[in-house]
Design an enzyme around this catalytic site. Structure first.
Site, PDB file in Angstrom:
ATOM      1  N   LYS A  22     -14.789 -20.450  49.875  1.00  0.00           N
ATOM      2  CA  LYS A  22     -15.907 -21.030  49.115  1.00  0.00           C
ATOM      3  C   LYS A  22     -16.442 -20.024  48.096  1.00  0.00           C
ATOM      4  O   LYS A  22     -16.634 -20.356  46.924  1.00  0.00           O
ATOM      5  CB  LYS A  22     -17.040 -21.418  50.080  1.00  0.00           C
ATOM      6  CG  LYS A  22     -18.349 -21.740  49.387  1.00  0.00           C
ATOM      7  CD  LYS A  22     -19.430 -22.135  50.370  1.00  0.00           C
ATOM      8  CE  LYS A  22     -20.238 -21.003  50.937  1.00  0.00           C
ATOM      9  NZ  LYS A  22     -21.262 -20.444  50.033  1.00  0.00           N
ATOM     10  N   ASN A  23     -16.688 -18.783  48.563  1.00  0.00           N
ATOM     11  CA  ASN A  23     -17.333 -17.811  47.674  1.00  0.00           C
ATOM     12  C   ASN A  23     -16.398 -17.265  46.602  1.00  0.00           C
ATOM     13  O   ASN A  23     -16.845 -16.563  45.694  1.00  0.00           O
ATOM     14  CB  ASN A  23     -17.924 -16.655  48.490  1.00  0.00           C
ATOM     15  CG  ASN A  23     -19.191 -17.089  49.214  1.00  0.00           C
ATOM     16  OD1 ASN A  23     -19.671 -18.208  49.025  1.00  0.00           O
ATOM     17  ND2 ASN A  23     -19.729 -16.208  50.032  1.00  0.00           N
ATOM     18  N   CYS A 117     -34.782 -18.607  48.894  1.00  0.00           N
ATOM     19  CA  CYS A 117     -33.986 -19.465  49.771  1.00  0.00           C
ATOM     20  C   CYS A 117     -34.264 -19.018  51.188  1.00  0.00           C
ATOM     21  O   CYS A 117     -35.011 -18.070  51.399  1.00  0.00           O
ATOM     22  CB  CYS A 117     -32.507 -19.384  49.437  1.00  0.00           C
ATOM     23  SG  CYS A 117     -31.783 -17.826  49.903  1.00  0.00           S
ATOM     24  N   ARG A 122     -34.061 -13.111  47.121  1.00  0.00           N
ATOM     25  CA  ARG A 122     -32.825 -13.093  46.331  1.00  0.00           C
ATOM     26  C   ARG A 122     -33.052 -13.187  44.816  1.00  0.00           C
ATOM     27  O   ARG A 122     -32.740 -14.201  44.192  1.00  0.00           O
ATOM     28  CB  ARG A 122     -31.886 -14.212  46.802  1.00  0.00           C
ATOM     29  CG  ARG A 122     -31.454 -14.002  48.235  1.00  0.00           C
ATOM     30  CD  ARG A 122     -30.552 -15.078  48.732  1.00  0.00           C
ATOM     31  NE  ARG A 122     -29.165 -14.905  48.327  1.00  0.00           N
ATOM     32  CZ  ARG A 122     -28.172 -15.662  48.759  1.00  0.00           C
ATOM     33  NH1 ARG A 122     -28.410 -16.639  49.602  1.00  0.00           N
ATOM     34  NH2 ARG A 122     -26.938 -15.462  48.356  1.00  0.00           N
ATOM     35  N   ASP A 307     -22.476 -12.125  55.909  1.00  0.00           N
ATOM     36  CA  ASP A 307     -22.128 -13.521  56.214  1.00  0.00           C
ATOM     37  C   ASP A 307     -21.452 -13.674  57.583  1.00  0.00           C
ATOM     38  O   ASP A 307     -21.147 -14.795  57.994  1.00  0.00           O
ATOM     39  CB  ASP A 307     -21.208 -14.091  55.121  1.00  0.00           C
ATOM     40  CG  ASP A 307     -21.966 -14.401  53.838  1.00  0.00           C
ATOM     41  OD1 ASP A 307     -23.201 -14.331  53.834  1.00  0.00           O
ATOM     42  OD2 ASP A 307     -21.301 -14.723  52.828  1.00  0.00           O
ATOM     43  N   ARG A 399     -21.760 -27.390  53.842  1.00  0.00           N
ATOM     44  CA  ARG A 399     -21.763 -26.639  52.587  1.00  0.00           C
ATOM     45  C   ARG A 399     -20.610 -25.636  52.565  1.00  0.00           C
ATOM     46  O   ARG A 399     -20.078 -25.341  51.500  1.00  0.00           O
ATOM     47  CB  ARG A 399     -23.070 -25.855  52.433  1.00  0.00           C
ATOM     48  CG  ARG A 399     -24.259 -26.713  52.134  1.00  0.00           C
ATOM     49  CD  ARG A 399     -25.447 -25.856  51.803  1.00  0.00           C
ATOM     50  NE  ARG A 399     -25.135 -24.974  50.660  1.00  0.00           N
ATOM     51  CZ  ARG A 399     -25.968 -24.079  50.151  1.00  0.00           C
ATOM     52  NH1 ARG A 399     -27.147 -23.927  50.661  1.00  0.00           N
ATOM     53  NH2 ARG A 399     -25.618 -23.333  49.129  1.00  0.00           N
TER      54      ARG A 399
HETATM   55  C1  UD1 Z   1     -23.027 -13.500  47.666  1.00  0.00           C
HETATM   56  C2  UD1 Z   1     -22.455 -14.574  48.556  1.00  0.00           C
HETATM   57  C3  UD1 Z   1     -23.248 -14.658  49.861  1.00  0.00           C
HETATM   58  C4  UD1 Z   1     -23.311 -13.289  50.528  1.00  0.00           C
HETATM   59  C5  UD1 Z   1     -23.801 -12.228  49.554  1.00  0.00           C
HETATM   60  C6  UD1 Z   1     -23.734 -10.808  50.113  1.00  0.00           C
HETATM   61  C7  UD1 Z   1     -21.519 -16.183  47.019  1.00  0.00           C
HETATM   62  C8  UD1 Z   1     -21.610 -17.534  46.405  1.00  0.00           C
HETATM   63  N1  UD1 Z   1     -22.505 -15.848  47.872  1.00  0.00           N
HETATM   64  O1  UD1 Z   1     -24.353 -13.874  47.344  1.00  0.00           O
HETATM   65  O2  UD1 Z   1     -22.613 -15.595  50.722  1.00  0.00           O
HETATM   66  O3  UD1 Z   1     -24.181 -13.331  51.635  1.00  0.00           O
HETATM   67  O4  UD1 Z   1     -23.000 -12.251  48.349  1.00  0.00           O
HETATM   68  O5  UD1 Z   1     -22.435 -10.505  50.498  1.00  0.00           O
HETATM   69  O6  UD1 Z   1     -20.574 -15.443  46.803  1.00  0.00           O
HETATM   70  N2  UD1 Z   1     -30.096  -8.662  44.501  1.00  0.00           N
HETATM   71  C9  UD1 Z   1     -31.115  -8.212  43.685  1.00  0.00           C
HETATM   72  N3  UD1 Z   1     -31.089  -8.540  42.367  1.00  0.00           N
HETATM   73  C10 UD1 Z   1     -30.071  -9.272  41.814  1.00  0.00           C
HETATM   74  C11 UD1 Z   1     -29.019  -9.712  42.648  1.00  0.00           C
HETATM   75  C12 UD1 Z   1     -29.065  -9.392  43.997  1.00  0.00           C
HETATM   76  O7  UD1 Z   1     -32.035  -7.553  44.151  1.00  0.00           O
HETATM   77  O8  UD1 Z   1     -30.104  -9.540  40.602  1.00  0.00           O
HETATM   78  C13 UD1 Z   1     -30.118  -8.339  45.950  1.00  0.00           C
HETATM   79  C14 UD1 Z   1     -30.181  -9.567  46.832  1.00  0.00           C
HETATM   80  O9  UD1 Z   1     -31.499 -10.020  47.005  1.00  0.00           O
HETATM   81  C15 UD1 Z   1     -29.567  -9.052  48.111  1.00  0.00           C
HETATM   82  C16 UD1 Z   1     -28.511  -8.068  47.620  1.00  0.00           C
HETATM   83  O10 UD1 Z   1     -28.891  -7.740  46.284  1.00  0.00           O
HETATM   84  O11 UD1 Z   1     -30.532  -8.348  48.866  1.00  0.00           O
HETATM   85  C17 UD1 Z   1     -27.087  -8.610  47.599  1.00  0.00           C
HETATM   86  O12 UD1 Z   1     -27.067  -9.855  46.952  1.00  0.00           O
HETATM   87  P1  UD1 Z   1     -25.773 -10.384  46.178  1.00  0.00           P
HETATM   88  O13 UD1 Z   1     -24.608  -9.513  46.520  1.00  0.00           O
HETATM   89  O14 UD1 Z   1     -26.110 -10.560  44.747  1.00  0.00           O
HETATM   90  O15 UD1 Z   1     -25.570 -11.810  46.849  1.00  0.00           O
HETATM   91  P2  UD1 Z   1     -25.124 -13.156  46.148  1.00  0.00           P
HETATM   92  O16 UD1 Z   1     -24.172 -12.875  45.051  1.00  0.00           O
HETATM   93  O17 UD1 Z   1     -26.331 -13.986  45.865  1.00  0.00           O
END
Ligand code: UD1
Length: 420
Positions: A22-23, A117, A122, A307, A399
Site C-alpha cells: 500500500k505505502n 489523525c 503529523r 507500522d 484501508r
Molecule cells: C509514512 C507511512 C506510514 C508510516 C510512516 C512512518 C505512507 C503512506 N505512510 O507516513 O504508514 O507510519 O511513514 O514510517 O507511506 N513529520 C514532521 N513534519 C513533516 C513530515 C513528518 O514533523 O513535514 C514527522 C511526523 O509527524 C512523524 C515523523 O515525522 O512524527 C515521520 O513521519 P513520516 O515519515 O513523514 O510519515 P508519513 O510519510 O506521513
C-alpha cells in the site's frame, strides 16, 4: 458496519500470498501526475486507500483503469484541475503527495492541509520547506496549502532534512525530477517504498543517484514518459502475518515476501524465539517453542517499523517475561493498549513507552481500534485468545489489508466477516 469474528486457539499452517505494498502504491500513483503516461503499475493491491487515491487523481483529471483481476492500475492523461479538496485529503494523509508532482509539472497546486489523525498531529512542514527551498512560494489560506513555482519552474536545491520523513522525501524526490538542475536530498528516508518510487521514476526517465541510501541526488529532466512498474511486496503485511504465525505457534510461508525489506523486524522476531527463514519463493515463519519478552524501539528504516509496533505488542502479550516497547515516530500510537488489556493483557504505559508482561493466555472480547495497525493487532490477539473476539470498525483494516480474513482463514484460522 462490518465486523470480524475470531475464535482463537488454532495454529496457522500453509501459504499466504503477500500483496503489493500500500505505502509503495500510493506515492507511485501520484507519480502519474508527472507525465502524460501511461503509467502502468503491476501487482497493485486492491484496498480502500487505493480507491481513495484513484478518486483523488481522477478529480485532478487523470484517466485511471483499475484492472482488479490483472492486479494492474493504468493511469494516463494530464491534470486539468490542480486542487486536492478537503473531502478526499481528510480521509487519507497520503493525498498530500500530489503536491510535489503538481507544482513541479504545472507550476502550481492547491492542496487541503491534512490536519491531525488518530496517531498524532503529523505536520507537513518538511514537505513545504523543501518546496520553498526549490523556489516555490507557499501560503496557507482557509485550510489549504497554495504553492506556486517561480517563473521557469522549480529549481534544484540542497535539502537537508532535520528529521527523517517518508512522505517529505517522496514529495520532494518527485518534484526534483522535473526541477531545473540538481537536487540533493540529505538525511532522506530509506524505506523500501522510497527505493521503489525511485526505480519507477527512473523507468519514466528520471535521473536519480543514491537509491537505497540517505542521500539522493536528482538531476532534473524536461519531461518524463510512459513506464510499467511492479509494486514491491508489502513488508508490513508480511510482518503482520509473521506475527500471526508466531502468536498461534504455527508455520506459514509468506509468498513473495523479502527478508531485506523487513529490516530490524526480522531480527527482533528471531530474538523473541520466532524462526524466520528466507526461501526462493518467500519467507518461512514458524514458532515451535516459547516466545521471549523482547524490547523494541521504533525507528526509521532499517530500524523497527512503527507500522509493526502494535502487532509486535500483541505478540509480546503472550510471551514469557517482560518487553519494553518504545514508540519514537508518532506521539499517540498506543490506542491498541486499552483494548489489548480488555483481552487480559498486562500492559503499563507512560508517555512513549509501554511495559508488557506476558500472560499465559488472552481471552476473547469485543474490541475496536481507531487506526489500521492497531486494528490488526487486535485480530492477532484474537487468533491467540481463548473464546470469541469481535473486532469492530473493520473499515480501518480494509484501508490497508487485502482480504485479511480470507487470507487467515485459508491457513486455518477460525475467522469470518460479519456483514452489517
Ligand atoms: C509514512 C507511512 C506510514 C508510516 C510512516 C512512518 C505512507 C503512506 N505512510 O507516513 O504508514 O507510519 O511513514 O514510517 O507511506 N513529520 C514532521 N513534519 C513533516 C513530515 C513528518 O514533523 O513535514 C514527522 C511526523 O509527524 C512523524 C515523523 O515525522 O512524527 C515521520 O513521519 P513520516 O515519515 O513523514 O510519515 P508519513 O510519510 O506521513
Amino acid at each position: 458496519m462490518d465486523r470480524i469474528r475470531i475464535r482463537g486457539g488454532r495454529a496457522l499452517s500453509g501459504n499466504i500470498p503477500i500483496s503489493g505494498a500500500k505505502n509503495a502504491a500510493l506515492p507511485l500513483m501520484t507519480a502519474a501526475l508527472l507525465s502524460d503516461g501511461p503509467l502502468v503499475l503491476e501487482n497493485a493491491p486492491d484496498l480502500a486507500d487505493i480507491a481513495t487515491m484513484k478518486a483523488l487523481l481522477e478529480q485532478h483529471g487523470l484517466l485511471i483503469e483499475h484492472d482488479r483481476a490483472g492486479r494492474r492500475l493504468i493511469m494516463q492523461g494530464a491534470a486539468t484541475n490542480l486542487e486536492a479538496p478537503y473531502d478526499i485529503v481528510r480521509k487519507m494523509r497520503a493525498s498530500v503527495l500530489v503536491l510535489g508532482p503538481l507544482v513541479a509539472r504545472f507550476g502550481e497546486a492547491k492542496v487541503s492541509l491534512p490536519g491531525g489523525c488518530a496517531i498524532g498531529t503529523r505536520p507537513v512542514d518538511l514537505h513545504l520547506k523543501g518546496l520553498e527551498q526549490m523556489g516555490a512560494t507557499i501560503s496557507l489560506d482557509s485550510g489549504y496549502i497554495e504553492a506556486k513555482a517561480p517563473p521557469g519552474g522549480l529549481r534544484g536545491a540542497t535539502i537537508i532534512f532535520p528529521q527523517v520523513s517518508v512522505g517529505a522525501t517522496e514529495n520532494l524526490l518527485m518534484a526534483a525530477c522535473l526541477a531545473e538542475g540538481t537536487t540533493e536530498l540529505v538525511n532522506a528516508a530509506q524505506e523500501p517504498e522510497i527505493g521503489d518510487l525511485a526505480m519507477c521514476l527512473m523507468r519514466m526517465g528520471a535521473r536519480i543517484e543514491g537509491v537505497g541510501t540517505a542521500r539522493l541526488v536528482i538531476e532534473g529532466v524536461r519531461s518524463l514518459g510512459p513506464a510499467t512498474h511492479p509494486v514491491i511486496p508489502d513488508r508490513i503485511e508480511a510482518g503482520t502475518f509473521a506475527c500471526a504465525a508466531a502468536i498461534t505457534g504455527g508455520t506459514v510461508l509468506l509468498e513473495g515476501a523479502r527478508l531485506s525489506d523487513l529490516g530490524a523486524v526480522a531480527r527482533v522476531l528471531r530474538d523473541a524465539g520466532v524462526d524466520v527463514a528466507e526461501r526462493h519463493d518467500g519467507l518461512q515463519v514458524s514458532r515451535l517453542n516459547g516466545l521471549h519478552g523482547t524490547d523494541v524501539m521504533t525507528e526509521p528504516f532499517p530500524g523497527f517499523a512503527t507500522d509493526m509496533q502494535a502487532q509486535f505488542m500483541a505478540l509480546m502479550c503472550v510471551a514469557d517475561g517482560a518487553s519494553m516497547i518504545t514508540e519514537t515516530i508518532f506521539e499517540n500510537r498506543f490506542m491498541h493498549v486499552p483494548e489489548l488489556m480488555r483481552m487480559g493483557a498486562r500492559i503499563k504505559y507512560h508517555g512513549q513507552s509501554a511495559i508488557v508482561r506476558g500472560v499465559p493466555r488472552l481471552s476473547g472480547a469485543p474490541v475496536m481500534a481507531t487506526d489500521l495497525r492497531a486494528s490488526v493487532s487486535l485480530v492477532l490477539a484474537g487468533l491467540a485468545a481463548q473464546g470469541e473476539t469481535i473486532v469492530n470498525r473493520v473499515y480501518h483494516l480494509d484501508r490497508g489489508y487485502e482480504a485479511v480474513e480470507r487470507k487467515l482463514a485459508a491457513v486455518g484460522a477460525d475467522i469470518e466477516r460479519l456483514a452489517g
